[in-house]
Design an enzyme around this catalytic site. Structure first.
Site, mmCIF file in Angstrom:
data_model
loop_
_atom_site.group_PDB
_atom_site.id
_atom_site.type_symbol
_atom_site.label_atom_id
_atom_site.label_comp_id
_atom_site.label_asym_id
_atom_site.label_seq_id
_atom_site.Cartn_x
_atom_site.Cartn_y
_atom_site.Cartn_z
ATOM 1 N N ASP A 199 16.354 -38.068 34.168
ATOM 2 C CA ASP A 199 16.187 -38.186 35.694
ATOM 3 C C ASP A 199 14.845 -37.370 35.926
ATOM 4 O O ASP A 199 14.860 -36.065 35.690
ATOM 5 C CB ASP A 199 17.376 -37.113 36.450
ATOM 6 C CG ASP A 199 17.228 -37.346 37.866
ATOM 7 O OD1 ASP A 199 16.529 -38.330 38.612
ATOM 8 O OD2 ASP A 199 17.467 -36.399 38.606
ATOM 9 N N GLU A 209 16.554 -44.128 36.124
ATOM 10 C CA GLU A 209 16.938 -44.884 37.340
ATOM 11 C C GLU A 209 15.727 -45.569 38.156
ATOM 12 O O GLU A 209 14.615 -45.062 37.781
ATOM 13 C CB GLU A 209 17.444 -43.979 38.249
ATOM 14 C CG GLU A 209 18.558 -44.054 39.248
ATOM 15 C CD GLU A 209 19.115 -43.218 39.857
ATOM 16 O OE1 GLU A 209 20.459 -42.609 40.004
ATOM 17 O OE2 GLU A 209 18.329 -42.313 40.684
ATOM 18 N N ASP A 215 20.337 -32.466 38.411
ATOM 19 C CA ASP A 215 19.350 -33.400 37.875
ATOM 20 C C ASP A 215 19.908 -33.584 36.491
ATOM 21 O O ASP A 215 20.107 -34.558 35.993
ATOM 22 C CB ASP A 215 18.121 -32.585 37.529
ATOM 23 C CG ASP A 215 17.164 -32.101 38.807
ATOM 24 O OD1 ASP A 215 17.177 -32.990 39.570
ATOM 25 O OD2 ASP A 215 17.022 -31.182 38.964
#
Lengths: 166, 166
Positions: B16, B76, B149
């Site tokens: 992330d 992502e 996170d």
């Protein structure tokens, strides 16, 4: 049109980043004389994965660094963009450039687009054609750099060669 | 809640990205069993230049790669952001990650946020608390990962461990 005095004996690599096309320009200043040492575009293939395209940008920039030994790298600050995807993609290319600079211990200077245009055309809202034309005039080139990206990178390098207020 | 079967013997590093905090999670699947191997956050100091922060992210990720030998890296897809500066900064961190992956010849897979949430909670619009909670349940942890996170990165790795449609 006021132009600041260039810093003596300074080599600046200006970079206009993108994932598909990275414009670059190497400008050397000696006293009040600016010389265009090299300019061009690093292109990467859409058919390659992003990581390989970034590795190719990094590798070609590393070669430019070891050929021209710039004292600093100049980038344009991006304040806005058509969309977030574009900003992120430009960011990925900027990340590769920042890493090359960090590994070579060369500082990265960032300039507002209006400062870059001001530095070469004397006018903060100049368009791409005017920037290309002024790069040609400034360096007494037979023709303007064919690529917008290369001309922009040269303009960024010129800006980075001057003691312009940030 | 339907969950696809994990691919056997696969190690996935979920990441992330951000310039100040990079969440990571290493998930190993063996048959239908998922194991959380490691998770945490790489932090970088605001006082350092961007290039040094990116170099630090790259170096710590490289260490994670050589420790855990992931078969793939999962990220992502970001479709929107509060602003362009954030998108560009995330892009710079993504660039560093993409370079680490390319150098290690490890493919990067990207997943929509809704797929990531679906993979761990069964619900594409789950909030951060629900993702943290389900990461705890899924791996029978005494407590949820303290950091959002890290939990997000674990969720991304779980998503990358499943044969989810992209």
């Amino acid at each position: 049109m006021s132009r600041r005095m260039p810093i003596s004996n300074l080599t600046v690599l200006g970079v206009d980043p993108g994932i598909g096309r990275v414009g670059y320009g190497v400008v050397r200043s000696h006293g009040s004389t600016l010389t265009l040492v090299a300019c061009g575009v690093i292109e990467t293939s859409k058919r390659l994965p992003v990581g390989q395209r970034l590795a190719s940008i990094r590798n070609e920039l590393t070669t430019l660094m070891s050929t021209h030994h710039p004292h600093r790298i100049a980038l344009e600050k991006l304040y806005f963009s058509k969309n977030v995807t574009t900003a992120m993609t430009v960011g990925e290319a900027r990340g590769a450039i920042q890493l090359v600079a960090a590994d070579a211990r060369v500082p990265v200077m960032e300039y507002a687009p209006s400062h870059v245009k001001q530095a070469v055309t004397g006018y903060g809202n100049a368009d791409k054609r005017q920037v290309q034309r002024m790069v040609q005039v400034l360096f007494k080139l037979k023709a303007a750099p064919r690529s917008d990206d290369a001309a922009d990178a040269v303009a960024i390098a010129v800006c980075g060669s001057h003691r312009l207020p940030l």
